[in-house]
Design a protein around this motif. Structure first.
Motif, PDB file in Angstrom:
ATOM      1  N   LYS A  45     -66.246  17.534  97.114  1.00 34.06           N
ATOM      2  CA  LYS A  45     -66.967  17.601  95.851  1.00 34.06           C
ATOM      3  C   LYS A  45     -68.462  17.386  96.088  1.00 34.06           C
ATOM      4  O   LYS A  45     -68.855  16.548  96.892  1.00 34.06           O
ATOM      5  CB  LYS A  45     -66.449  16.521  94.885  1.00 34.06           C
ATOM      6  CG  LYS A  45     -64.945  16.529  94.696  1.00 34.06           C
ATOM      7  CD  LYS A  45     -64.483  15.397  93.802  1.00 34.06           C
ATOM      8  CE  LYS A  45     -62.967  15.369  93.658  1.00 34.06           C
ATOM      9  NZ  LYS A  45     -62.520  14.306  92.731  1.00 34.06           N
ATOM     10  N   LEU A  46     -69.260  18.140  95.349  1.00 37.37           N
ATOM     11  CA  LEU A  46     -70.711  17.981  95.377  1.00 37.37           C
ATOM     12  C   LEU A  46     -71.197  17.884  93.938  1.00 37.37           C
ATOM     13  O   LEU A  46     -70.929  18.761  93.120  1.00 37.37           O
ATOM     14  CB  LEU A  46     -71.368  19.178  96.069  1.00 37.37           C
ATOM     15  CG  LEU A  46     -72.903  19.253  96.002  1.00 37.37           C
ATOM     16  CD1 LEU A  46     -73.530  18.054  96.716  1.00 37.37           C
ATOM     17  CD2 LEU A  46     -73.388  20.565  96.618  1.00 37.37           C
ATOM     18  N   TYR A  47     -71.902  16.788  93.627  1.00 41.44           N
ATOM     19  CA  TYR A  47     -72.398  16.553  92.276  1.00 41.44           C
ATOM     20  C   TYR A  47     -73.924  16.538  92.289  1.00 41.44           C
ATOM     21  O   TYR A  47     -74.548  15.941  93.171  1.00 41.44           O
ATOM     22  CB  TYR A  47     -71.934  15.193  91.745  1.00 41.44           C
ATOM     23  CG  TYR A  47     -70.449  15.007  91.644  1.00 41.44           C
ATOM     24  CD1 TYR A  47     -69.790  15.160  90.429  1.00 41.44           C
ATOM     25  CD2 TYR A  47     -69.691  14.634  92.752  1.00 41.44           C
ATOM     26  CE1 TYR A  47     -68.417  14.958  90.319  1.00 41.44           C
ATOM     27  CE2 TYR A  47     -68.325  14.429  92.660  1.00 41.44           C
ATOM     28  CZ  TYR A  47     -67.698  14.599  91.438  1.00 41.44           C
ATOM     29  OH  TYR A  47     -66.344  14.400  91.342  1.00 41.44           O
ATOM     30  N   VAL A  48     -74.518  17.168  91.284  1.00 35.73           N
ATOM     31  CA  VAL A  48     -75.951  17.075  91.033  1.00 35.73           C
ATOM     32  C   VAL A  48     -76.133  16.206  89.795  1.00 35.73           C
ATOM     33  O   VAL A  48     -75.556  16.476  88.742  1.00 35.73           O
ATOM     34  CB  VAL A  48     -76.570  18.467  90.790  1.00 35.73           C
ATOM     35  CG1 VAL A  48     -78.057  18.337  90.481  1.00 35.73           C
ATOM     36  CG2 VAL A  48     -76.354  19.363  91.997  1.00 35.73           C
ATOM     37  N   GLU A  49     -76.909  15.141  89.928  1.00 33.97           N
ATOM     38  CA  GLU A  49     -77.120  14.210  88.822  1.00 33.97           C
ATOM     39  C   GLU A  49     -78.526  14.382  88.246  1.00 33.97           C
ATOM     40  O   GLU A  49     -79.503  14.462  88.982  1.00 33.97           O
ATOM     41  CB  GLU A  49     -76.945  12.764  89.293  1.00 33.97           C
ATOM     42  CG  GLU A  49     -77.177  11.738  88.195  1.00 33.97           C
ATOM     43  CD  GLU A  49     -77.028  10.309  88.685  1.00 33.97           C
ATOM     44  OE1 GLU A  49     -77.212   9.387  87.885  1.00 33.97           O
ATOM     45  OE2 GLU A  49     -76.739  10.119  89.883  1.00 33.97           O
ATOM     46  N   PHE A  50     -78.602  14.413  86.910  1.00 30.97           N
ATOM     47  CA  PHE A  50     -79.877  14.593  86.225  1.00 30.97           C
ATOM     48  C   PHE A  50     -80.358  13.280  85.612  1.00 30.97           C
ATOM     49  O   PHE A  50     -79.583  12.376  85.340  1.00 30.97           O
ATOM     50  CB  PHE A  50     -79.759  15.664  85.145  1.00 30.97           C
ATOM     51  CG  PHE A  50     -79.252  16.973  85.670  1.00 30.97           C
ATOM     52  CD1 PHE A  50     -80.066  17.789  86.443  1.00 30.97           C
ATOM     53  CD2 PHE A  50     -77.957  17.376  85.435  1.00 30.97           C
ATOM     54  CE1 PHE A  50     -79.600  18.984  86.949  1.00 30.97           C
ATOM     55  CE2 PHE A  50     -77.472  18.570  85.929  1.00 30.97           C
ATOM     56  CZ  PHE A  50     -78.299  19.381  86.692  1.00 30.97           C
ATOM     57  N   SER A  51     -81.637  13.208  85.358  1.00 30.17           N
ATOM     58  CA  SER A  51     -82.258  12.014  84.800  1.00 30.17           C
ATOM     59  C   SER A  51     -81.773  11.754  83.370  1.00 30.17           C
ATOM     60  O   SER A  51     -81.505  12.691  82.604  1.00 30.17           O
ATOM     61  CB  SER A  51     -83.780  12.165  84.802  1.00 30.17           C
ATOM     62  OG  SER A  51     -84.386  11.126  84.075  1.00 30.17           O
TER      63      SER A  51
END
Length: 204
Positions: A45-51
């Motif tokens: 799994k690869l997650y991109v987290e936003f502010s």
């Protein structure tokens, strides 16, 4: 460098493109990598987290807030790729969130645990620190949530392991004592109830 890493792990260019656009356009704050071993396969799994800087503005507007994009895949199986959106609803009250947890996970030991942890966290930290996210996936039966608990001070010792193991039919379940990061639960892609505990995580 990121593409080289994930491509070596079996992620296709199409799967990577789902998160790559966000890396350029949306100024994410963190990347998360995950691994899940199931009875049938090993899932990466690869997650991109936003502010969450727009939290207050979204709450005033009553608008949902995209917190993560994720891509998940089984190495060597190009057709296994699933993309997900993790969305927060800043205007939800504690009672409304409790209702959603029970709706998604059900009135059972897993649902009772998630509800108990959420309500206890609500008395300890602000909404942004006990973040409730609904998971959205196209073309799958998944209906689930993710509950962030890092700042609530829970450990795996707060989990009734025996009752959960009995509910899910797991024998000899043992979990080391460690900080509890977050939990995910609901109906999985196989339309069966699930509860995942994330604990002992750290930065790399």
């Amino acid at each position: 460098a990121l593409w080289e890493l994930v491509s070596e792990s079996g992620l296709t260019a199409k799967g990577f493109a789902y998160v790559a656009a966000s890396l350029v356009q949306d100024a994410p704050t963190n990347l998360h990598f995950g691994f899940e071993a199931t009875a049938d396969a090993e899932v990466l799994k690869l997650y991109v987290e936003f502010s969450l800087a727009r939290w207050d503005a979204m709450k005033r507007a009553g608008s949902p807030l995209l917190v993560h994009r994720a891509v998940k895949w089984v190495p060597g199986q190009p057709d296994s790729i699933v993309t997900s959106r993790y969305v927060a609803y800043p205007k939800l009250t504690v009672s409304e969130t409790s209702e959603r947890i029970l709706m998604l996970l059900g009135d059972n030991p897993a649902g009772s645990l998630a509800l108990s942890l959420f309500n206890r966290a609500a008395g300890r930290v602000a909404a942004m620190e006990r973040l409730f996210l609904e998971v959205q996936e196209k073309d799958t039966p998944r209906q689930s949530f993710d509950l962030k608990l890092y700042d609530a001070g829970f450990t795996t010792a707060d989990i009734p392991i025996a009752s959960l193991a009995a509910f899910f039919g797991i024998k000899n379940l043992r979990i080391p004592t460690a900080a509890l990061g977050h939990i995910a639960g609901g109906l999985g892609r196989d339309a069966r109830p699930f509860l995942t505990l994330y604990y002992g995580g750290g930065r790399v």
